[in-house]
Each structure stands twice: as structure tokens, then as C-alpha cells.
Design a protein around this motif. Sequence first.
Motif, mmCIF file in Angstrom:
data_model
loop_
_atom_site.group_PDB
_atom_site.id
_atom_site.type_symbol
_atom_site.label_atom_id
_atom_site.label_comp_id
_atom_site.label_asym_id
_atom_site.label_seq_id
_atom_site.Cartn_x
_atom_site.Cartn_y
_atom_site.Cartn_z
ATOM 1 N N GLN A 27 -10.112 -0.678 0.751
ATOM 2 C CA GLN A 27 -11.071 -0.378 1.813
ATOM 3 C C GLN A 27 -10.373 -0.071 3.131
ATOM 4 O O GLN A 27 -10.654 -0.662 4.177
ATOM 5 C CB GLN A 27 -12.074 -1.512 1.966
ATOM 6 C CG GLN A 27 -12.884 -1.755 0.719
ATOM 7 C CD GLN A 27 -13.865 -2.899 0.863
ATOM 8 O OE1 GLN A 27 -13.794 -3.696 1.801
ATOM 9 N NE2 GLN A 27 -14.785 -2.991 -0.079
ATOM 10 N N LEU A 28 -9.431 0.865 3.061
ATOM 11 C CA LEU A 28 -8.671 1.291 4.232
ATOM 12 C C LEU A 28 -9.130 2.661 4.695
ATOM 13 O O LEU A 28 -9.573 3.482 3.889
ATOM 14 C CB LEU A 28 -7.178 1.405 3.895
ATOM 15 C CG LEU A 28 -6.450 0.141 3.494
ATOM 16 C CD1 LEU A 28 -5.055 0.486 2.982
ATOM 17 C CD2 LEU A 28 -6.365 -0.806 4.673
ATOM 18 N N ASP A 29 -8.966 2.903 5.969
ATOM 19 C CA ASP A 29 -9.161 4.243 6.501
ATOM 20 C C ASP A 29 -7.934 5.073 6.128
ATOM 21 O O ASP A 29 -6.802 4.589 6.239
ATOM 22 C CB ASP A 29 -9.304 4.167 8.025
ATOM 23 C CG ASP A 29 -9.533 5.519 8.634
ATOM 24 O OD1 ASP A 29 -10.667 6.016 8.550
ATOM 25 O OD2 ASP A 29 -8.559 6.079 9.175
ATOM 26 N N SER A 30 -8.146 6.300 5.679
ATOM 27 C CA SER A 30 -7.016 7.119 5.229
ATOM 28 C C SER A 30 -6.010 7.374 6.347
ATOM 29 O O SER A 30 -4.810 7.468 6.099
ATOM 30 C CB SER A 30 -7.501 8.442 4.644
ATOM 31 O OG SER A 30 -8.170 9.196 5.617
ATOM 32 N N HIS A 31 -6.497 7.455 7.579
ATOM 33 C CA HIS A 31 -5.588 7.652 8.714
ATOM 34 C C HIS A 31 -4.628 6.470 8.850
ATOM 35 O O HIS A 31 -3.441 6.650 9.141
ATOM 36 C CB HIS A 31 -6.392 7.846 10.002
ATOM 37 C CG HIS A 31 -5.551 7.988 11.215
ATOM 38 N ND1 HIS A 31 -4.834 9.126 11.491
ATOM 39 C CD2 HIS A 31 -5.284 7.126 12.222
ATOM 40 C CE1 HIS A 31 -4.166 8.952 12.623
ATOM 41 N NE2 HIS A 31 -4.426 7.747 13.072
ATOM 42 N N GLN A 32 -5.131 5.274 8.625
ATOM 43 C CA GLN A 32 -4.286 4.079 8.741
ATOM 44 C C GLN A 32 -3.165 4.102 7.718
ATOM 45 O O GLN A 32 -2.002 3.855 8.043
ATOM 46 C CB GLN A 32 -5.126 2.812 8.550
ATOM 47 C CG GLN A 32 -4.358 1.535 8.753
ATOM 48 C CD GLN A 32 -3.874 1.384 10.167
ATOM 49 O OE1 GLN A 32 -4.682 1.198 11.067
ATOM 50 N NE2 GLN A 32 -2.590 1.471 10.383
ATOM 51 N N LEU A 33 -3.493 4.426 6.482
ATOM 52 C CA LEU A 33 -2.464 4.482 5.441
ATOM 53 C C LEU A 33 -1.445 5.571 5.745
ATOM 54 O O LEU A 33 -0.246 5.361 5.588
ATOM 55 C CB LEU A 33 -3.100 4.710 4.071
ATOM 56 C CG LEU A 33 -2.132 4.805 2.895
ATOM 57 C CD1 LEU A 33 -1.244 3.568 2.777
ATOM 58 C CD2 LEU A 33 -2.897 5.050 1.596
ATOM 59 N N CYS B 6 0.829 -1.210 0.000
ATOM 60 C CA CYS B 6 0.000 0.000 0.000
ATOM 61 C C CYS B 6 0.862 1.258 0.000
ATOM 62 O O CYS B 6 0.622 2.193 -0.777
ATOM 63 C CB CYS B 6 -0.923 0.000 1.211
ATOM 64 S SG CYS B 6 -2.177 -1.291 1.183
ATOM 65 N N VAL B 7 1.859 1.283 0.865
ATOM 66 C CA VAL B 7 2.754 2.437 0.940
ATOM 67 C C VAL B 7 3.469 2.647 -0.393
ATOM 68 O O VAL B 7 3.538 3.767 -0.912
ATOM 69 C CB VAL B 7 3.774 2.265 2.092
ATOM 70 C CG1 VAL B 7 4.871 3.309 2.027
ATOM 71 C CG2 VAL B 7 3.060 2.320 3.438
#
Length: 65
Positions: free
Chosen positions: A34-40, A15-16
Motif C-alpha cells: 500500500q505504497l504510493d508509486s512515487h515513494q517507491l 521494497c527496493v
Amino acid sequence: MRKNRKFSAEFKLQCVKEVLEEYKSHKEVCRKYQLDSHQLRKWMEHYHNDGEKYFYEEHRGKGGG
């Protein structure tokens, strides 16, 4: 409410790197997986500060993602 999911080190790095090396937007990668933007953003911050090794170390109870 969404169940907490566990992600492998390889997935987090993928992802990174999609953002950093493939020039995809945060929004695009978050939507794709389907990730939270804060998590990424947290993963990207850890990658920036500690590199790939961060994702292979144990961080339970230390705010690790």
C-alpha cells in the motif's frame, strides 16, 4: 486522506530489492505494501545513487524518504 507513515530502513530496502532482485514490478510492490508509486521510485533513486547507506543516514528536512 492517508496518514503519513514512517518506514524503517529495512522495510525500504526490502521494497527496493523486491523490484531489483526478485524482478517484481513497481505496481506489484506498491499494491502489496500500500505504497504510493512515487515513494517507491524515490527510494529506488536513492538506492541507485547512494546504496544502502542512504537508508541508515538521517535525512530530516532534506527531502529524504
